[in-house]
Design an enzyme around this catalytic site. Structure first.
Site, short mmCIF file in Angstrom:
data_model
loop_
_atom_site.label_atom_id
_atom_site.label_comp_id
_atom_site.label_asym_id
_atom_site.label_seq_id
_atom_site.Cartn_x
_atom_site.Cartn_y
_atom_site.Cartn_z
N GLU A 262 -7.91 2.76 0.69
CA GLU A 262 -8.23 1.73 -0.31
C GLU A 262 -8.79 0.46 0.31
O GLU A 262 -9.50 -0.28 -0.36
CB GLU A 262 -6.97 1.41 -1.14
N ASP B 149 0.84 -1.20 0.00
CA ASP B 149 0.00 0.00 0.00
C ASP B 149 0.88 1.25 0.00
O ASP B 149 1.31 1.72 1.05
CB ASP B 149 -0.91 0.00 1.24
N ARG C 232 -11.08 -0.09 2.55
CA ARG C 232 -12.55 -0.15 2.58
C ARG C 232 -13.14 -0.35 1.18
O ARG C 232 -14.20 -0.92 1.03
CB ARG C 232 -13.09 1.10 3.28
N LYS D 48 1.76 7.98 0.12
CA LYS D 48 2.21 8.04 1.51
C LYS D 48 3.60 8.67 1.58
O LYS D 48 4.36 8.57 0.61
CB LYS D 48 2.29 6.63 2.09
N ASP E 132 0.31 -4.88 4.73
CA ASP E 132 -1.09 -4.50 4.56
C ASP E 132 -1.97 -5.65 4.06
O ASP E 132 -3.15 -5.47 3.80
CB ASP E 132 -1.18 -3.29 3.61
N1 BES Z 1 -3.08 0.38 5.33
C1 BES Z 1 -3.41 1.67 5.78
C2 BES Z 1 -3.65 1.73 7.28
C3 BES Z 1 -2.43 1.72 8.15
C4 BES Z 1 -1.63 2.85 8.28
C5 BES Z 1 -2.13 0.60 8.90
C6 BES Z 1 -0.54 2.83 9.12
C7 BES Z 1 -1.04 0.59 9.73
C8 BES Z 1 -0.25 1.69 9.85
C9 BES Z 1 -4.69 2.16 5.09
O1 BES Z 1 -4.88 1.71 3.81
C10 BES Z 1 -4.60 3.65 5.05
O2 BES Z 1 -3.75 4.13 4.37
N2 BES Z 1 -5.48 4.33 5.77
C11 BES Z 1 -5.47 5.73 5.83
C12 BES Z 1 -6.90 6.21 5.80
C13 BES Z 1 -7.05 7.69 5.63
C14 BES Z 1 -6.57 8.12 4.27
C15 BES Z 1 -8.49 8.05 5.83
C16 BES Z 1 -4.79 6.15 7.14
O3 BES Z 1 -4.99 5.48 8.16
O4 BES Z 1 -4.03 7.11 7.12
ZN ZN Z 2 -3.99 -0.05 3.31
MN MN Z 3 -3.94 3.00 2.40
#
Ligand code: BES
Ligand code: ZN
Ligand code: MN
Length: 496
Positions: free
Chosen positions: A350, A271, A352, A278, A289
């Protein structure tokens, strides 16, 4: 690793090492006393001299203890007797295993299940010991060109139970522990593999192997199948990747008459965030992920080993999330399999998007219950740290079952709210909903998003962003929440 259960005196064990506990300050456990008696107070003398004071986490290895049949005796510090609870029990076992493993004892006979632990019985102590032994010897070094210098890891462990009539209980518990540990090891291996090896296709191959060894039914849906099913949300995430997405569907039929429990695991094999890229720091950790997917595969392995009389379905949407000229963009509107439209305001949300189509697909199995497992939000890690997974559910009794299973296995979850009040945050001016709900309550709005696709069945969501792996010096996959899931399923068999 091999485990066996015995009920015998510690001084009579022909073993490379006998393990007994010492409370703080300087008090032998009952089995320690037994060895002390036969050895003319050899242990007592050592303790009195101050070489082992019983502090938690400490160990002392002794050779040639008089009048015993073992090569060595390992003393393990237990801390204060009055404060000895499940955490202390686990810490002591962990310390013992670590020392055994480092000192090259190929086998050992462990005397810690005699220790009273509040609200935990012999079966619990045996299962936990097996889990921690397997955890202690786990290594992931297949990607190093030279394996660790000739290690002689612990190979056989004899667990001594305090009463003869507990031998059967102990054996059952050891079997359970071993099946769960093997499931965890599979989940850990998959999690630890990097994104260039563990791709969606690789996950599908692994599912294929699992299906062969465990006699499971497997179907892998390809991109064209997803198109035919109109899985527009899942497909939108895969657009930016050169690796074709897969939808892996596994079935274990231990009791065809029962409605199935469906497990849905997030399988994003890397991811990067997509166009909503990111930041670079720690981005490597986004290879984890797919830990939800890995926990589903690990749970299938354990359930098959235990031959549980249940009907289980696993659904794994697998894809990468990368930026590319073809990737989906902030503002894009996609149509999910359910028909509901989604405005993608952040391509990094992504998980969800792929889960919602998998959750709609789950309807065709007429499930008794659906549980999804996902490294869904960084917000969950901020809220609960590494200790508990976030639990959300539209059915309180189901939430209680999951909490209980997590409590039993010390693979805990914490119940979070899913009140309608939060749903407003997902409002979109251009589609039925947005895929993000702003900064406040990020893990709750993510769960609220999923809840819009799970109205037809009892459903729970486990956000494992904080629990699936460890960062820092000990970076690595944890194999969680396989223990929670397996016990949840075991308990289902008990009630009918
Ligand atoms: N896979 C990530 C969630 C994640 C982030 C898990 C850091 C473990 C550590 C997920 O896909 C994600 O990027 N979520 C975003 C959502 C936001 C854009 C609403 C997040 O948590 O920043
Ligand atoms: Zn993710
Ligand atoms: Mn993500």
């Amino acid at each position: 690793m091999e485990f066996s259960i015995k009920n015998g005196s510690p001084e009579k064990q022909r073993s490379a090492c006998v393990v007994v506990g010492v409370f703080e300050p300087r008090k032998l456990s009952l089995d320690g006393e037994v060895i002390d008696q036969v050895s003319n107070h050899y242990l007592g003398d050592i303790i009195r001299r101050g070489d082992m004071d019983g502090k938690p986490g400490t160990t002392l290895l002794l050779h040639n203890v008089p009048n015993t049949l073992c090569d060595r005796v390992l003393l393990v510090g237990l801390g204060k007797e009055r404060e000895f609870k499940d955490k202390e029990y686990r810490d002591a076992v962990r310390a013992a295993i670590k020392t055994l493993n480092e000192t090259g004892s190929l086998e050992a006979s462990i005397y810690l299940t005699e220790l009273p632990v509040r609200r935990r019985d012999t079966a619990w102590k045996v299962e936990q010991t097996v889990l921690m032994a397997m955890e202690g010897v786990y290594r992931f070094d297949r990607l190093k060109s030279k394996q660790e210098e000739a290690r002689r890891p612990l190979r056989r462990l004899v667990l001594n139970v305090p009463r003869r009539n507990e031998l059967g209980i102990g054996e059952e518990a050891a079997k359970r522990g071993q099946a769960i540990a093997e499931g965890m090891n599979l989940a850990k291996d998959l999690g630890n593999l990097p994104g260039n090896i563990c791709t969606p296709g690789y996950l599908a191959q692994q599912a294929q192997e699992l299906a062969k060894t465990c006699k499971l039914k497997l179907e892998v849906l390809e991109q064209k199948d997803m198109e035919a099913l109109k899985m527009g949300a899942l497909l939108s995430v895969a657009r930016g990747s050169r690796q074709p997405p897969k939808l892996i569907v596994l079935q274990y039929m231990g009791d065809k008459k029962k409605k199935p429990v469906v497990l849905v695991g997030k399988g994003v094999t890397f991811d990067a965030g997509g166009i909503s890229l990111k930041p670079a720091g720690e981005m490597d950790e986004m290879k984890y992920d797919m830990s939800g997917a890995a926990s589903v595969l690990g749970t299938f392995l354990a359930v098959a080993k235990l031959k549980l009389p249940i009907n289980l379905v696993g659904i794994i949407p697998a894809t990468e999330n990368l930026p590319d000229g073809n990737a989906n963009k902030p503002g894009d509107v996609v149509t999910s399999m359910s028909g509901q439209t989604i405005e993608v305001l952040n391509t990094d949300a992504e998980g969800r998007l792929i889960l919602c189509d998998a959750l709609t697909y789950a309807e065709r199995f007429e499930p008794e219950t659906v549980v999804d497992i996902a490294t869904l939000t960084g917000a969950c890690l901020i809220a609960l740290g590494n200790h508990a997974s976030g639990l959300f559910s539209n059915h309180d009794a189901l939430a209680r079952e999951l909490l209980h299973a997590g409590e039993y296995t010390v693979d805990r979850a914490w119940h979070m709210p899913l009140w309608d009040d939060y749903q407003e945050q997902l409002k979109s001016n251009f589609a039925d909903m947005a895929n993000i709900g702003g900064r406040p309550a990020g893990s709750i709005t993510a769960a609220c998003f999923l809840s819009r696709f799970t109205k037809k069945y009892d459903w729970a969501h486990l956000d494992i962003a904080g629990t699936a792996w460890k960062s820092g010096k000990e970076k690595g996959s944890t194999g969680r929440p396989v223990p929670l899931l397996v016990h949840f399923l075991i308990n289902k068999c008990r009630v009918g």
